[in-house]
Structures are given as C-alpha cells and as structure tokens.
Enzyme design. Structure first.
Site, mmCIF file in Angstrom:
data_model
loop_
_atom_site.group_PDB
_atom_site.id
_atom_site.type_symbol
_atom_site.label_atom_id
_atom_site.label_comp_id
_atom_site.label_asym_id
_atom_site.label_seq_id
_atom_site.Cartn_x
_atom_site.Cartn_y
_atom_site.Cartn_z
ATOM 1 N N ASP A 61 0.912 -0.960 0.220
ATOM 2 C CA ASP A 61 -0.143 0.019 0.024
ATOM 3 C C ASP A 61 1.489 1.035 0.197
ATOM 4 O O ASP A 61 1.553 1.396 0.731
ATOM 5 C CB ASP A 61 -0.459 -0.322 1.272
ATOM 6 C CG ASP A 61 -2.337 0.717 1.426
ATOM 7 O OD1 ASP A 61 -1.754 2.440 0.524
ATOM 8 O OD2 ASP A 61 -3.449 1.041 1.386
ATOM 9 N N SER A 137 -0.153 11.244 -16.194
ATOM 10 C CA SER A 137 -1.194 12.491 -16.536
ATOM 11 C C SER A 137 -1.537 13.419 -17.860
ATOM 12 O O SER A 137 -0.045 13.805 -17.083
ATOM 13 C CB SER A 137 -2.679 12.104 -15.678
ATOM 14 O OG SER A 137 -3.202 12.487 -15.964
ATOM 15 N N TYR A 194 -6.975 16.356 -8.049
ATOM 16 C CA TYR A 194 -6.202 14.611 -9.227
ATOM 17 C C TYR A 194 -5.248 15.566 -10.237
ATOM 18 O O TYR A 194 -3.915 15.407 -10.394
ATOM 19 C CB TYR A 194 -6.948 14.617 -10.495
ATOM 20 C CG TYR A 194 -6.326 13.407 -10.668
ATOM 21 C CD1 TYR A 194 -6.795 11.914 -10.413
ATOM 22 C CD2 TYR A 194 -5.850 13.245 -12.492
ATOM 23 C CE1 TYR A 194 -5.994 10.658 -11.150
ATOM 24 C CE2 TYR A 194 -5.546 11.555 -13.153
ATOM 25 C CZ TYR A 194 -5.455 10.816 -12.602
ATOM 26 O OH TYR A 194 -5.197 10.294 -13.221
#
Ligand code: NAP
Length: 288
Positions: A61, A137, A194
């Site tokens: 994690d 991204s 984001y």
C-alpha cells in the site's frame, strides 16, 4: 532466469495489471505484482497463472509507511535490488468534478505523497542503470496550472521539492479554507486535486532524475492516454493492454538517454514547461 527484478505498484487491475502481464512476457527476470489488498492481488495473480505466466506477489500500500517498509525488507532480503520500478498506483477524482477537502487530501496523498515514501524507502534499492517510470497523466502537464505565480515557480530551473510540496499545500489549504479559485486550474478547476497531484508528480520526476543521475538510473513520467479502466468508469480510446505498450517500451527498450522526460502515450517526449500548450485534460473528452 536472470536475477533482475521489476515491480509495479497498484497492479491488481487496470493499466498496472497489463504492464505486469507484458513484463512477464518480455522481461528476463522476476516480476512483482503488488496491491494494497491481498485478496484482490491474489485474484489477479490467479488470472495471470491461467495464462501460463509466473509473477511474484507482495502486498504494497503506497501510502502506508509500514507496508512500504515491509516490501523494502522483502526485496532487500530476497533479491538485493530492483531494476525496473513502475509507480502506477493512483485513485481518480471520483465521479464528481469538484470534491470535498477530505477527498482532495486523499487523492493528493495517494497520487503524489506516495512517491515521497517510495523515494525514501524503495528508490535506494534501485540498481545502477535501473529504470523508474512514474505514471502521470495529461492532468500532470504544466498547462493544467493557470495560476501565474505557480507556473513561474514550478518552471524554475532551481525548482526544489519544497516548491512542489508548497504548491500541493497551497491547493489543499485553499480547499480547507474554501478559497479555492476555479480559474487557478485548467478546465474551470475540474478534478483539481488529481491535476495538482499529477503536476506535482511530473515535476518531482525531474528532480528525482537529478538525484539518481550518479547511478545512471532513468526516471521519467508519462501520460498513458485515456484508457478504458475502472478509473474512467470505462470511458477511453484504448484498452489497458494497448495502454501498457508505451510504458513497456519506456522501461525495456527506450534509449538510455531518455531521462527526466514527460512522455505522451505515443512514446513522444512533450515539453512539460509549455504552459500554453493544449495538453491539459478536458473533462468534455469523457463524454465524447
Ligand atoms: P485503476 O484501474 O483504477 O487502477 C488503479 C490501481 O491503483 C488499482 O490497482 C488500485 O488498487 C491501485 N491503488 C489505489 N490506491 C492504492 C494504494 N494506496 N496502494 C496501492 N495501490 C493502490 O486505474 P488505471 O486507469 O489503471 O490507472 C493506472 C495509472 O494510470 C494511474 O496512475 C492513473 O492515474 C493513470 N492514468 C490513467 C488514465 C486512464 O484513462 N485510465 C489516464 C491518465 C492517467 P485497488 O483495486 O485496491 O483500488
């Protein structure tokens, strides 16, 4: 089999899973599928075994320090190092384009702050001539930032991690104090957390490159395209397997000289500093 090791974070599904699949086929070494949830991780391993592939599994994690340290100890003891590290784990901005302070904090923690933990505990294991790829991204391109002060500060040739961390805190503070201005972020401030997290990730990539230059490690970030995964609720022009091709190229076949770059899904390097470019994410593309 060689003693080489590849690790992909958040790889129980989506693009990470497809990257693991591709590595099992193309990389001469041990491939680690990792996930925050062991059940989902083992189910993913079972799918790959059915295809005749043999990935290793370990829980990881990326926002849990103890989990990251356990993974570090495991790799250290069993293999001594890592040759390819793909930081892929992330969460989306939820279906809403504007989120609460709590949601934004979680998104920033998973999508950006995790890389600081990885840098502290896992990067030291990356061997000489290794490759690190941060999955960013189009939201990670500087053109997502519209605030002049931050464009200038993030573009500085003397950029430091403090600058990047202050950028992230500036955003989170504005959410906390309800002073967030939509015009500071592209596309009317949609999916702002984001965008902020991915801009920070791509900026940090360039600094990580400088730090790891001595070991001739390459550190790049990339935009995988709009990909049909759970993250986009199935919207996209690429399957996860297709989207895995450029990341695989970057860690397996790209020239050694490709370092500290921001790469597009077609494998071409894009100028991250070009804040006027039309590379930022448009939420309208989700509907088309
Ligand atoms: P996805 O299908 O939602 O997969 C995300 C993966 O990250 C899942 O395996 C998820 O695990 C894992 N993850 C989330 N939080 C984690 C944590 N704390 N620790 C470890 N793993 C964690 O998304 P995807 O579309 O494949 O996205 C992969 C990467 O591409 C991400 O970095 C994303 O930002 C980027 N990206 C995607 C698109 C797109 O169009 N899909 C576009 C641009 C960039 P769980 O199953 O436990 O949630």
């Amino acid at each position: 089999m060689s003693n080489k090791v590849a690790v992909v974070t958040g790889s129980n599904k989506g693009i990470g899973f497809s990257i693991v699949k591709g590595l099992c086929r193309q990389f001469d070494g041990v491939v680690y599928l990792t996930s925050r949830d062991e059940g989902r991780g083992n189910a993913a391993i079972a799918k790959l075994k059915k295809l005749g592939l043999e990935p290793e599994y370990h829980q990881l994690d990326v926002v849990d320090k103890e989990s990251v340290k356990r993974f570090r100890d495991h790799i250290q003891e069993k293999h001594g190092g890592i040759d390819i590290l793909i930081n892929n784990a992330a969460v989306a901005n939820s279906a809403d384009f504007y989120n609460s302070y709590e949601e934004n904090t979680r998104i920033v923690e998973i999508n950006y702050k995790s890389i600081l933990l990885m840098e502290e505990f896992i990067f030291p294991l990356v061997r000489e001539n290794g490759r690190i790829l941060n999955i960013s991204s189009d939201c990670g391109h500087l053109s997502n930032v519209r605030n002049k002060y931050w464009i200038e500060r993030l573009s500085s040739k003397n950029l430091t991690m403090d600058d990047i961390n202050e950028f992230v805190e500036w955003f989170l503070d504005s959410c906390k104090n309800d002073t967030f201005k939509r015009e500071d972020i592209a596309d009317e401030g949609t999916v702002a957390a984001y965008r902020v997290a991915k801009v920070a990730l791509s900026a940090a990539t360039m600094l990580q490159q400088k730090k790891l230059e001595e070991k001739n490690i390459s550190v790049n970030s990339m935009h995988p395209g709009l990909v049909r995964t759970d993250m986009t609720l199935g919207a996209g022009f690429y399957s996860a397997d297709q989207a895995a091709e450029t990341p695989l190229y970057l860690v397996l076949d790209a020239p050694d000289t490709l370092k500290g770059a921001y790469v597009w899904y077609d494998g071409k390097v894009r100028d991250w500093y070009d804040y006027n470019a039309d590379y930022y994410f448009k939420t309208s593309t989700l509907k088309s």
